[in-house]
Design an enzyme around this catalytic site. Structure first.
Site, mmCIF file in Angstrom:
data_model
loop_
_atom_site.group_PDB
_atom_site.id
_atom_site.type_symbol
_atom_site.label_atom_id
_atom_site.label_comp_id
_atom_site.label_asym_id
_atom_site.label_seq_id
_atom_site.Cartn_x
_atom_site.Cartn_y
_atom_site.Cartn_z
ATOM 1 N N GLN A 130 17.502 -26.836 25.365
ATOM 2 C CA GLN A 130 16.519 -26.982 24.280
ATOM 3 C C GLN A 130 17.172 -26.604 22.956
ATOM 4 O O GLN A 130 17.475 -25.430 22.736
ATOM 5 C CB GLN A 130 15.333 -26.047 24.576
ATOM 6 C CG GLN A 130 14.281 -26.006 23.504
ATOM 7 C CD GLN A 130 13.290 -24.849 23.705
ATOM 8 O OE1 GLN A 130 13.562 -23.930 24.489
ATOM 9 N NE2 GLN A 130 12.168 -24.879 23.031
ATOM 10 N N GLY A 131 17.395 -27.585 22.092
ATOM 11 C CA GLY A 131 18.057 -27.332 20.801
ATOM 12 C C GLY A 131 17.051 -27.256 19.671
ATOM 13 O O GLY A 131 16.940 -28.196 18.875
ATOM 14 N N SER A 133 16.139 -23.749 17.934
ATOM 15 C CA SER A 133 16.452 -22.675 16.980
ATOM 16 C C SER A 133 17.731 -22.948 16.204
ATOM 17 O O SER A 133 18.677 -23.544 16.721
ATOM 18 C CB SER A 133 16.627 -21.346 17.728
ATOM 19 O OG SER A 133 15.489 -21.062 18.481
ATOM 20 N N SER A 165 20.217 -21.990 25.244
ATOM 21 C CA SER A 165 20.486 -21.565 26.623
ATOM 22 C C SER A 165 21.042 -22.738 27.424
ATOM 23 O O SER A 165 20.517 -23.853 27.345
ATOM 24 C CB SER A 165 19.202 -21.096 27.305
ATOM 25 O OG SER A 165 18.652 -20.009 26.622
ATOM 26 N N GLU A 248 5.813 -24.253 27.294
ATOM 27 C CA GLU A 248 6.666 -23.069 27.428
ATOM 28 C C GLU A 248 5.802 -21.804 27.448
ATOM 29 O O GLU A 248 6.040 -20.890 28.211
ATOM 30 C CB GLU A 248 7.663 -23.008 26.266
ATOM 31 C CG GLU A 248 8.651 -21.852 26.401
ATOM 32 C CD GLU A 248 9.709 -21.836 25.301
ATOM 33 O OE1 GLU A 248 9.474 -22.412 24.239
ATOM 34 O OE2 GLU A 248 10.762 -21.225 25.531
ATOM 35 N N GLU A 381 6.403 -9.779 17.542
ATOM 36 C CA GLU A 381 5.723 -9.682 16.243
ATOM 37 C C GLU A 381 4.969 -10.973 15.937
ATOM 38 O O GLU A 381 3.830 -10.942 15.466
ATOM 39 C CB GLU A 381 6.747 -9.397 15.123
ATOM 40 C CG GLU A 381 7.392 -8.019 15.178
ATOM 41 C CD GLU A 381 8.509 -7.919 16.217
ATOM 42 O OE1 GLU A 381 8.933 -8.966 16.773
ATOM 43 O OE2 GLU A 381 8.963 -6.797 16.491
#
Ligand SMILES: Cc1cc2nc3c(=O)[nH]c(=O)nc-3n(C[C@H](O)[C@H](O)[C@H](O)COP(=O)(O)OP(=O)(O)OC[C@H]3O[C@@H](n4cnc5c(N)ncnc54)[C@H](O)[C@@H]3O)c2cc1C
Length: 397
Positions: A130-131, A133, A165, A248, A381
């Site tokens: 998964q690209g 970030s 990942s 997800e 957060e």
């Protein structure tokens, strides 16, 4: 909520239990709770395991038949995961493909994209990463800067992704790229599929706190990707990505308690056999109380997961349980790791392959891995912001 399983579901459970008892490879049994996906040899073993599961009809069982699944309900999927946990079997390695990209392609993909990719996702013939970030686009994902410019029937992509990942072992990736830099930030984004062997892609593994490198930096330098690989409409990738992220945070979070239960069972076994001053750690009242709290927390997660499940089975939209479950799970995961450290004492610092590492170093690995639980798939957060502002209606400041 209906807690009873139907006779058909009970019989499915027996069938799965018997199959797993006969087929989980000894070398993978029990390795799932703190497993590495950094080494290619290990990933290849996990690929073969997913292929065996698929041959037996146990991968994508809640996928529609037309897409290679069993067309079973999500209940069967949950039963399967419960039984896999019970048998200490590793989960399918192609997790991003199965849980996130597969459902996204079913909703937004073209018939050609589904026919090309879905069967290979199920069989683990092709692994996905998964690209999303980037160095300046994590929590603020819509800030992503990787550019894609149309050149004939291809997009030319330049930029950088990070924390990707399994990029070093993946065959394909689903990426978010900016196709209209002039548009407001959520509007000019496109969801595109990349063959990871395309010239111009450089993958640099990043060493994590565990000492392994399961995630990577991915540099894209004039990478040419067919325009036919765009999923959904150009510049409307944000909506496609939300489908992916909903899977997800929602469906995956519903089953998180299962992996936690495996770790808890191991923790109880560890406490029973760890001796301190003539007693086992399990006899220590404080440890008992801490383990008791973890058991209660795990059960709360399970019941909250059932709440999500009930909504899905009734065809209702997902509630905020996905965010509460992720937030709570990451906290419990870290607490569990800390109790294990307390039980083991100084030996908890010893890593594999030392013969002094308890449980072959899996606890040392687990404790360090758990630090990432509050970051990946939405930081603690950010989840608190979502729950505070959107669910509880608290003021933004
Ligand atoms: C183990 C692991 C695997 C991952 N795998 C992948 C992957 O496969 N593919 C992929 O695309 N990404 C992956 N990620 C990346 C992950 O999605 C990001 O790390 C995450 O979204 C946070 O982004 P960031 O690291 O840029 O931190 P930042 O967004 O820079 O945040 C830094 C800190 O500031 C806080 N913060 C940021 N904004 C706010 C705000 N508005 N209010 C309050 N606090 C705020 C955050 O909570 C955090 O504590 C992975 C991460 C981990 C840890």
């Amino acid at each position: 909520m209906d807690f009873d399983f139907t006779p058909e579901q009970q019989s499915f459970r027996s069938e799965v239990r018997a199959w797993l008892a006969a087929h989980v490879p000894a070398e993978l049994k029990g390795r799932g709770f703190a497993a590495s996906r950094a080494e290619r040899a290990q990933v290849d073993k996990l690929r073969r395991w997913q292929h065996a599961l698929q041959q037996a009809g146990y991968v994508g069982i809640d996928w529609p038949r037309e897409h290679g699944g069993r067309g079973a309900s999500i209940m069967e999927q949950i039963i399967l995961y419960e039984e896999m946990s019970r048998a200490e079997a590793p989960q399918p390695v192609n997790r991003g493909g199965l849980s996130m990209l597969g459902p996204t392609l079913m909703k937004h993909g073209t018939p050609a994209q589904r026919a090309r990719h879905l069967p290979r996702i199920l069989s683990a013939e092709e692994l996905w990463c998964q690209g999303f970030s980037e160095p300046n686009a994590g929590s603020d994902l819509a800030n992503l800067q990787t550019r894609a410019v149309l050149d004939g029937d291809h997009y030319v992509i330049d930029g950088q992704k990070v924390w990707t990942s399994m990029a070093h072992v993946a065959d394909w990736g689903f990426f978010l790229v900016r196709t209209d830099p002039a548009a407001p930030k959520h509007k000019g984004i496109t969801f595109i599929l990349l063959d990871m062997k395309t010239p111009g892609i450089t993958i640099r593994p990043l060493v994590q706190i565990t000492g392994e490198a399961e995630f990577n930096e991915v540099f894209l330098d004039r990478v040419r990707v067919p325009a036919a690989n765009v999923v959904g409409k150009v510049n409307e990738g944000w909506g496609v990505a939300l489908t992916t992220l909903a899977y997800e945070r929602d469906v995956l979070t519903m089953i998180r308690h299962i992996s936690l239960r495996t770790a808890l069972e191991r923790l109880v076994a560890l406490a029973r056999r760890t001796k301190k001053n003539g007693h086992t750690a399990a006899d220590d009242l404080v440890i008992r109380q801490k383990i008791g709290s973890l058991v209660i927390a795990e059960r709360c997660l399970q019941l909250n997961g059932y709440r999500s499940l009930t909504r899905i089975l009734r065809g209702q939209p997902p509630g905020p349980e996905g965010s509460t479950a992720k937030l709570f799970w990451s906290q419990v995961d870290q607490d569990l790791a800390e109790v294990a450290t307390e039980v083991i004492g100084p030996y908890s610092q010893i890593a594999a392959p030392s013969e002094w590492a308890p449980d072959e170093g899996q606890w040392e690995f687990y404790c360090l891995l758990a630090r990432g639980s509050g970051i990946r798939a939405g930081t603690t957060e950010i989840l608190r912001n979502i729950l505070g502002e959107r669910v509880l209606g608290l003021p933004k400041d």
